[in-house]
Write an enzyme that holds these catalytic residues in place. Structure first.
Site, mmCIF file in Angstrom:
data_model
loop_
_atom_site.group_PDB
_atom_site.id
_atom_site.type_symbol
_atom_site.label_atom_id
_atom_site.label_comp_id
_atom_site.label_asym_id
_atom_site.label_seq_id
_atom_site.Cartn_x
_atom_site.Cartn_y
_atom_site.Cartn_z
ATOM 1 N N HIS A 77 0.834 -1.207 0.000
ATOM 2 C CA HIS A 77 0.000 0.000 0.000
ATOM 3 C C HIS A 77 0.869 1.259 0.000
ATOM 4 O O HIS A 77 0.594 2.228 -0.712
ATOM 5 C CB HIS A 77 -0.953 0.002 1.190
ATOM 6 C CG HIS A 77 -1.820 -1.226 1.251
ATOM 7 N ND1 HIS A 77 -2.519 -1.599 2.372
ATOM 8 C CD2 HIS A 77 -2.088 -2.171 0.310
ATOM 9 C CE1 HIS A 77 -3.174 -2.712 2.126
ATOM 10 N NE2 HIS A 77 -2.925 -3.082 0.884
ATOM 11 N N HIS A 97 -9.148 -2.242 -4.771
ATOM 12 C CA HIS A 97 -8.047 -2.552 -3.863
ATOM 13 C C HIS A 97 -7.056 -3.522 -4.510
ATOM 14 O O HIS A 97 -5.841 -3.419 -4.305
ATOM 15 C CB HIS A 97 -8.548 -3.124 -2.537
ATOM 16 C CG HIS A 97 -7.422 -3.307 -1.577
ATOM 17 N ND1 HIS A 97 -6.897 -2.270 -0.824
ATOM 18 C CD2 HIS A 97 -6.641 -4.387 -1.305
ATOM 19 C CE1 HIS A 97 -5.866 -2.707 -0.128
ATOM 20 N NE2 HIS A 97 -5.692 -3.987 -0.396
ATOM 21 N N ASP A 137 -3.048 -3.002 -4.895
ATOM 22 C CA ASP A 137 -1.994 -3.961 -4.539
ATOM 23 C C ASP A 137 -1.035 -4.187 -5.710
ATOM 24 O O ASP A 137 0.191 -4.264 -5.539
ATOM 25 C CB ASP A 137 -2.612 -5.306 -4.143
ATOM 26 C CG ASP A 137 -3.163 -5.305 -2.725
ATOM 27 O OD1 ASP A 137 -2.784 -4.428 -1.928
ATOM 28 O OD2 ASP A 137 -3.968 -6.204 -2.428
ATOM 29 N N HIS A 180 -0.339 -11.381 -4.959
ATOM 30 C CA HIS A 180 1.052 -10.950 -4.837
ATOM 31 C C HIS A 180 2.043 -11.912 -5.517
ATOM 32 O O HIS A 180 3.004 -11.490 -6.144
ATOM 33 C CB HIS A 180 1.424 -10.809 -3.358
ATOM 34 C CG HIS A 180 0.570 -9.814 -2.634
ATOM 35 N ND1 HIS A 180 0.534 -8.488 -2.960
ATOM 36 C CD2 HIS A 180 -0.301 -9.972 -1.602
ATOM 37 C CE1 HIS A 180 -0.307 -7.858 -2.158
ATOM 38 N NE2 HIS A 180 -0.833 -8.738 -1.330
HETATM 39 ZN ZN ZN Z 1 -3.808 -4.825 -0.051
#
Ligand code: ZN
Length: 332
Positions: free
Chosen positions: A83, A242, A246, A269
């Site tokens: 973030h 969101h 990311d 991720h």
């Molecule tokens: Zn996040």
């Protein structure tokens, strides 16, 4: 043309600090962002450790992608970097030193909004040094089952996200944005992290997400039909926004600006890191655009990736990764 990309590097005009708690430890964290010299990039300093305190924000420093992106060097680790890095990248801050007295970036309200405000307080300072930009020239795609992520040529930095969940709150959402400081601030930064209540309870049982609460996580009800947060959502499609946030934060670990369109379908991720590694491994699919100044005139020069790896331009790509953690989305 890349004229809309500012040729100069930027750092902060003044130091700024914030306090919060770590999402997983629930412990207090103080973080100070300081101006840094040109070409130094984004660097974390663990002020609570006696030695081995320096962790550059580079993809070769990633040590874990479970739940969040964690970077580390020796015994020093910094978790939940995405973030803050998204706010730095989208705000156009190239060089900053970050003192932090714990191993987690504070979760704040679960979004990048507080970091954007922090950077606005610090102000941007133009530096004499010029940027080098990585421009994608041929598409690259990485898949993991039904998850995929692709980057293709584009005259800007654009991110398109798509998610699909089986509940009645998130369902299927898509979002696409040309990443500029203004659009990031108004459309992306305030989107909060989220998780299903049973997932959060499972994390608590495992001693994780101890700092997670309704002030920093959107919690989806057990029945999958509503959220527990009384204030409701900030955007109807806050969840996919969101995910885009990311992705922007993770892509900052490439070490500099990128010209390309990233299209992510149910990625997390781990897959973000796979895409960056694919870029490193396929220099025929990108080139550097390097700005040079002659007198008062700024020109740009193209350098093909195949000729520049690995030593000539060290700010970007570090050596290939030696092992990495498994893929995971950002559930909380
Ligand atoms: Zn996040």
């Amino acid at each position: 043309m890349v004229s809309h990309i500012e040729p100069h590097q930027y750092t902060l005009r003044r130091s700024v600090s914030c306090c919060g708690i770590g999402l997983h430890t629930g412990r207090p964290v103080t973080m100070t962002l300081k101006p840094a010299s040109a070409n130094s990039g984004i660097t974390f300093f663990r002020s609570d450790l006696p030695a081995d305190r320096v962790v550059p924000a580079h993809m070769d420093k990633v040590v874990d992608t479970t739940l969040a992106t964690t970077i580390g060097e020796g015994t020093a680790k910094i978790s939940t970097t995405e973030h803050l890095l998204a706010a730095l990248r989208a705000s156009g801050i190239d060089n900053v030193n970050i003192d932090i007295d714990a191993h987690e970036v504070p979760i704040m309200d679960g979004s990048a909004g507080p970091f954007v405000h922090l950077l606005q307080r610090g102000g941007r300072k133009q530096q004499r040094a010029l940027r080098r930009i990585l421009r994608i020239t041929s598409p690259l795609t990485v898949t993991d089952g039904e998850k995929s992520i692709r980057i293709e040529p584009y005259n800007g930095f654009k991110v398109t996200g798509h998610i699909c969940f089986g509940d009645d709150v998130i369902r299927e959402q898509s979002y696409s944005v040309e990443v500029t400081p203004e659009r990031f601030s108004s459309e992306i930064a305030r989107a909060r992290t989220f998780g299903f209540v049973e997932q959060v309870e499972q994390l608590w049982r495992n001693g994780l997400a101890l700092g997670g609460n309704l002030n920093n996580v959107i919690a989806i009800h057990w029945d999958g039909r509503s959220i527990l947060n009384e204030e409701g959502l900030r955007f109807d499609d806050e969840f996919v926004r969101h995910k885009v946030l990311d992705l922007i934060g993770d892509m900052a670990l490439l070490g500099g600006p990128v010209l390309g369109h990233v299209i992510a379908d149910r990625s997390g991720h781990g897959l973000h890191l796979d895409l960056m590694q694919s870029i490193v491994d396929n220099p025929q699919c990108w080139e550097y655009v390097k700005f040079q100044k002659k007198g008062n005139v700024i020109r740009r020069r193209t350098i093909h990736g195949t000729r520049t790896r690995p030593k000539q331009l060290p700010l970007f790509f570090p050596p290939p990764l030696r092992g990495r953690a498994g893929a995971s989305a950002c559930p909380a």
